[in-house]
Scaffold this motif. Structure first.
Motif, PDB file in Angstrom:
ATOM      1  N   UNK A 248       1.731   4.123   8.500  1.00 49.71           N
ATOM      2  CA  UNK A 248       0.812   3.785   7.707  1.00 49.71           C
ATOM      3  C   UNK A 248       1.092   2.573   6.737  1.00 49.71           C
ATOM      4  N   UNK A 249       2.371   1.898   6.999  1.00 54.53           N
ATOM      5  CA  UNK A 249       2.613   0.612   6.090  1.00 54.53           C
ATOM      6  C   UNK A 249       2.164  -0.718   6.896  1.00 54.53           C
ATOM      7  N   UNK A 250       1.541  -0.412   7.901  1.00 54.22           N
ATOM      8  CA  UNK A 250       0.846  -1.717   8.529  1.00 54.22           C
ATOM      9  C   UNK A 250      -0.114  -1.323   9.432  1.00 54.22           C
ATOM     10  N   UNK A 251      -1.286  -2.006   9.207  1.00 54.21           N
ATOM     11  CA  UNK A 251      -2.468  -1.978   9.723  1.00 54.21           C
ATOM     12  C   UNK A 251      -2.659  -2.562  10.963  1.00 54.21           C
ATOM     13  N   UNK A 252      -1.424  -3.088  11.428  1.00 49.08           N
ATOM     14  CA  UNK A 252      -1.463  -3.849  12.688  1.00 49.08           C
ATOM     15  C   UNK A 252      -0.458  -3.522  13.565  1.00 49.08           C
ATOM     16  N   UNK A 253      -0.008  -2.242  13.515  1.00 51.32           N
ATOM     17  CA  UNK A 253       0.707  -1.239  14.370  1.00 51.32           C
ATOM     18  C   UNK A 253       2.228  -1.758  14.398  1.00 51.32           C
TER      19      UNK A 253
ATOM     20  N   UNK B 151      -2.946  -8.836 -12.892  1.00 52.43           N
ATOM     21  CA  UNK B 151      -3.985  -8.009 -12.039  1.00 52.43           C
ATOM     22  C   UNK B 151      -3.648  -8.583 -10.683  1.00 52.43           C
ATOM     23  N   UNK B 152      -3.539  -7.423  -9.807  1.00 54.80           N
ATOM     24  CA  UNK B 152      -3.350  -7.758  -8.387  1.00 54.80           C
ATOM     25  C   UNK B 152      -4.294  -6.646  -7.337  1.00 54.80           C
ATOM     26  N   UNK B 153      -5.365  -6.649  -7.434  1.00 54.23           N
ATOM     27  CA  UNK B 153      -5.993  -5.469  -6.750  1.00 54.23           C
ATOM     28  C   UNK B 153      -5.867  -5.540  -5.432  1.00 54.23           C
ATOM     29  N   UNK B 154      -5.944  -4.482  -4.616  1.00 57.62           N
ATOM     30  CA  UNK B 154      -6.090  -4.509  -3.310  1.00 57.62           C
ATOM     31  C   UNK B 154      -5.292  -3.446  -2.632  1.00 57.62           C
ATOM     32  N   UNK B 155      -4.047  -2.889  -3.060  1.00 63.72           N
ATOM     33  CA  UNK B 155      -3.275  -1.851  -2.695  1.00 63.72           C
ATOM     34  C   UNK B 155      -4.158  -0.603  -3.010  1.00 63.72           C
TER      35      UNK B 155
ATOM     36  N   UNK C 241       6.921  -5.815  -7.947  1.00 58.75           N
ATOM     37  CA  UNK C 241       6.161  -5.731  -7.219  1.00 58.75           C
ATOM     38  C   UNK C 241       4.758  -4.803  -7.231  1.00 58.75           C
ATOM     39  N   UNK C 242       5.191  -3.534  -7.896  1.00 57.98           N
ATOM     40  CA  UNK C 242       4.285  -2.377  -7.704  1.00 57.98           C
ATOM     41  C   UNK C 242       4.391  -2.322  -6.108  1.00 57.98           C
ATOM     42  N   UNK C 243       3.105  -1.884  -5.656  1.00 58.17           N
ATOM     43  CA  UNK C 243       3.024  -1.877  -4.075  1.00 58.17           C
ATOM     44  C   UNK C 243       2.430  -2.948  -3.556  1.00 58.17           C
ATOM     45  N   UNK C 244       2.407  -3.883  -3.938  1.00 54.94           N
ATOM     46  CA  UNK C 244       1.783  -5.399  -3.412  1.00 54.94           C
ATOM     47  C   UNK C 244       2.278  -5.382  -2.161  1.00 54.94           C
ATOM     48  N   UNK C 245       3.402  -5.240  -1.928  1.00 53.93           N
ATOM     49  CA  UNK C 245       4.454  -4.964  -0.710  1.00 53.93           C
ATOM     50  C   UNK C 245       5.320  -3.556  -0.902  1.00 53.93           C
ATOM     51  N   UNK C 246       5.427  -3.109   0.307  1.00 52.35           N
ATOM     52  CA  UNK C 246       6.363  -1.886   0.202  1.00 52.35           C
ATOM     53  C   UNK C 246       7.779  -2.158   0.989  1.00 52.35           C
ATOM     54  N   UNK C 247       7.957  -3.123   1.639  1.00 50.28           N
ATOM     55  CA  UNK C 247       9.139  -3.582   2.321  1.00 50.28           C
ATOM     56  C   UNK C 247       9.281  -5.180   2.496  1.00 50.28           C
TER      57      UNK C 247
ATOM     58  N   UNK D  53       5.981 -10.861   6.572  1.00 50.38           N
ATOM     59  CA  UNK D  53       4.989 -10.942   7.561  1.00 50.38           C
ATOM     60  C   UNK D  53       3.595 -10.925   7.350  1.00 50.38           C
ATOM     61  N   UNK D  54       3.540 -10.837   6.049  1.00 47.70           N
ATOM     62  CA  UNK D  54       2.011 -10.359   5.207  1.00 47.70           C
ATOM     63  C   UNK D  54       1.291  -9.008   6.087  1.00 47.70           C
ATOM     64  N   UNK D  55       2.120  -8.119   6.155  1.00 52.68           N
ATOM     65  CA  UNK D  55       1.475  -6.709   6.650  1.00 52.68           C
ATOM     66  C   UNK D  55       0.914  -6.090   5.563  1.00 52.68           C
ATOM     67  N   UNK D  56      -0.371  -5.436   6.034  1.00 51.86           N
ATOM     68  CA  UNK D  56      -0.944  -4.700   5.229  1.00 51.86           C
ATOM     69  C   UNK D  56      -1.000  -3.421   5.314  1.00 51.86           C
ATOM     70  N   UNK D  57      -0.686  -2.321   4.458  1.00 50.56           N
ATOM     71  CA  UNK D  57      -0.821  -1.001   4.824  1.00 50.56           C
ATOM     72  C   UNK D  57      -2.309  -0.451   5.372  1.00 50.56           C
TER      73      UNK D  57
END
Ligand SMILES: [Zn+2]
Length: 283
Positions: free
Chosen positions: A48-53, A196-200, A220-226, A232-236
């Motif tokens: 679930x932490x990356x939508x590119x697998x 302000x950093x919307x998206x997560x 970071x909050x959850x702008x990134x988790x790792x 690598x700019x992975x998006x949950x």
């Protein structure tokens, strides 16, 4: 030659740390950042932490910190971690495929600094997922909640969004609140700013600190988790907007570059381990 002297200074610091009530009434002169251990979470499948697998079927381990910022004008608690109830179970708890543990309660760690919940001037959340809001209801007394209106509206929507536990922050309705949208300067001097950093989530935000010695630090909050998600700019998979996340990343990475900031990925075990170990602090 220096060793015994340093040891003595260490003992003095420890003695001061347990002389709690004095500290509570005597706010630090320089801004201090304390990283509190508010839990650990593991999963057999971090997909679930990356939508590119990249993480599909692979184990995941994250930390869940809370951050206490002491400023001459008050104290800010940034995120409230996993529930202190988790700390009551020595072997941790399992919930929906996630194993959670917590070595010490948030209340216990605040107590180590001589603080009670009512000594926390402001409470703010990077966003309203449960691993950032559990324990929030303990701050319904003297604390002012800085609530992001967009995130609150989203989190209270029907059906309840994935990862949100409205009961964990329900005390917002009786607590002192200040609704915010967009950037917000917590103490009015630029030292502690919510960005302000919307998206997560729709109202996601990060925290920028200007510290005397450490310089600019961004939580970071959850702008990134790792760290790898940053690299690598992975998006949950469960972000509210992929496009907004990328735009927020663009904004924050420019600020990091312009201010030569230290960036802390809150859930990343290495980033957490690199911070001074509580009750030590960054200043
Ligand atoms: Zn989180």
């Amino acid at each position: 030659m220096m060793r015994p002297r340093l040891a003595r200074i260490g003992m003095l610091a420890a003695a001061l740390a347990v002389a709690g009530p004095l500290r509570a009434a005597d706010p630090a002169e320089a801004v201090r950042l304390y990283a509190l251990d508010c839990g650990h979470a593991t999963s057999k499948d971090g997909g679930f932490l990356s939508d590119t697998g990249e993480y599909d079927g692979k184990p995941l381990a994250v930390v869940v910190p809370c951050f206490l910022i002491r400023h001459s004008k008050g104290t800010l608690l940034w995120d409230t971690g996993l529930s202190d109830r988790v700390a009551e179970s020595p072997n941790g708890v399992d919930q929906e495929g996630i194993h959670m543990s917590m070595p010490k309660s948030l209340a216990g760690q605040l107590k180590d600094l001589g603080l009670s919940a009512d000594d926390v001037t402001y409470l703010a959340f990077s966003h309203l997922h449960f691993d950032h809001t559990s324990n929030a209801n303990a701050f319904a007394g003297a604390t002012t909640w800085l609530m992001n209106g967009t995130d609150l509206k989203w989190a209270l929507g029907t059906p309840t969004p994935f990862g949100v536990d409205p009961a964990s922050f329900s005390a917002y309705s009786k607590a002192k609140t200040k609704m915010i949208e967009g950037d917000y300067d917590v103490f009015g001097d630029g030292a502690v700013r919510i960005l302000k950093t919307p998206g997560h989530t729709p109202g996601h935000q990060v925290l920028l600190l200007q510290l005397r010695k450490a310089g600019t630090v961004i939580l970071s909050g959850d702008l990134y988790h790792l760290r790898d998600n940053r690299k690598f700019r992975r998006i949950p998979t469960f972000n509210s907007s992929r496009a907004e996340t990328l735009a927020s990343i663009d904004r924050i990475e420019r600020i990091v570059k312009n201010r030569k900031a230290r960036f802390v990925v809150q859930h990343d075990p290495k980033d957490f381990a690199a911070l001074p170990k509580f009750p030590a602090y960054l200043e």
